[in-house]
Design a protein around this motif. Sequence first.
Motif: not given
Length: 493
Positions: A33-45
């Motif tokens: 499943t492609p990464a979502s914007q929420l997934d990217r925000e978690k990585l940035l956090q």
Amino acid sequence: MILSNDSSPGTLTGARVGTPSRVRQDCAGLDDTPASQLDREKLLQHLGRDALHGSISRDFQSAYRVVVDEETGKKRSVPRLYRTDSEKLGRCEYVMLTNKQYSAVMVIDVDQPGESGGHPVHLNAYVKSVIFALVQRGIGPAWAGINPLSGKAQFIWLIDPVYTGKNKHSSNMELLKATSQELGALLAHDPHFAHRFSRSPFYTGKSVEAYRWYHQHDRVIRLQDFLRQVREMAGHPQYGKNMRQQFSSGRELINAVKARREEAQAFKALAEDVENEIGAGLDQYDPELIDGVRVLWISQGCAARDETAFRHALKTGHRLRAAGQRLTDAAIIDAYEHAYNIAQHVGAAGRRSEMPPMRDRQTMARRVRGYVTQSRNNAYSGSHAPRKTSSSERKALATMGRKGGQKAAQRWKTDPQGEYAQRQIQKLEKTHRLKKAQGRSTKSRISQMVNDQYVQTGTLPSWLEIEKEIGVSRATVARHVAALKKSGDYPEL
């Protein structure tokens, strides 16, 4: 990562909630499943950064801008930083997720081509097998990025942030480096990947070569446990901390060291006896030796005959001395002639035999005998490596010679006119006279060199030239030059 009834790549639903009981091996156990914007925000956090150093393309020079230092007026390059909450970060196809002082992720670049498509199923077959094994152990990557054209990939693991000061050593950074090397070798990674700029999981552009990113989980790994499991998979030995021996007292340590010394001396004596008895006989089983001679080569097929013969004669001399036998001219010359003839036979390269005359061979034998008898080290006997001790143990061992020093100091105080004190004073006076004579000689040589060059060329030598010519340190040159200038004996331009 539990497989649902639908066997399509996008139906793995349990990748983010637990360890899989049944996963798709053709997808390497990865969620498609492609990464979502929420997934990217978690990585940035997790990265904990307000801005990231990014590059829009592979032209990494454009990722820096030149500024002029207001104080010095010099130009220097500074990185172009993009705020994590800005849309400009999405234009960067490359980003620096780690740096030398801080790292919250571990990035592995796998330069193994697979198939075009950009999905986990298109990864290289070997890479899929390794990733599947990691997923089965519960240590799979948190993010997987796949090139849609070549099938190459980059994987990201989340780690507890590790730090190090500028130009300082950090054990955690060394652990991260070791883990990256072990994991990279297991995945047949790109050894030239600098772990600086990597493909950006935050890219939102339309480049056809942009990696497709798939978020797997948010687990943070513990590097030490992760490294242990990776080494188990690779079949590599584990490296634990060296267990130091603990001693209840300094006396116990001293007794232990004395016992080790006696064991080492006994082992050394035994090794020397064995070497003396069977050392020459074992040479015939050494594949690098020809009739007991190690032939040295100038080039392929051309032997260094003289050097080969001299080294073999020196080796023979050391063995005769270790065995307690006489270093006769005949024995050394025979060894020299034997080695020379072997080198001539196997590496003449069309040259005639040029064996030195007997007078030169006798001179060579005297040289060998001098080298052997004056040598402090026996290069052909066994050795026993010393064991390392801690700082506290070294302090305890210092007491072995401390009592003698205390007794000597007591004699100086209680009987300064006694025989012991006067004898030591005489030694010191003799040493001081010798040192003064050496200093005067060095000063005279420096003055002579400086005056000669001044008369001949009209210039003065540099301190570096004086150091090389006289063979002294820079501090010595500075001291004597200052004395010569003070006395007016140093010429001026």
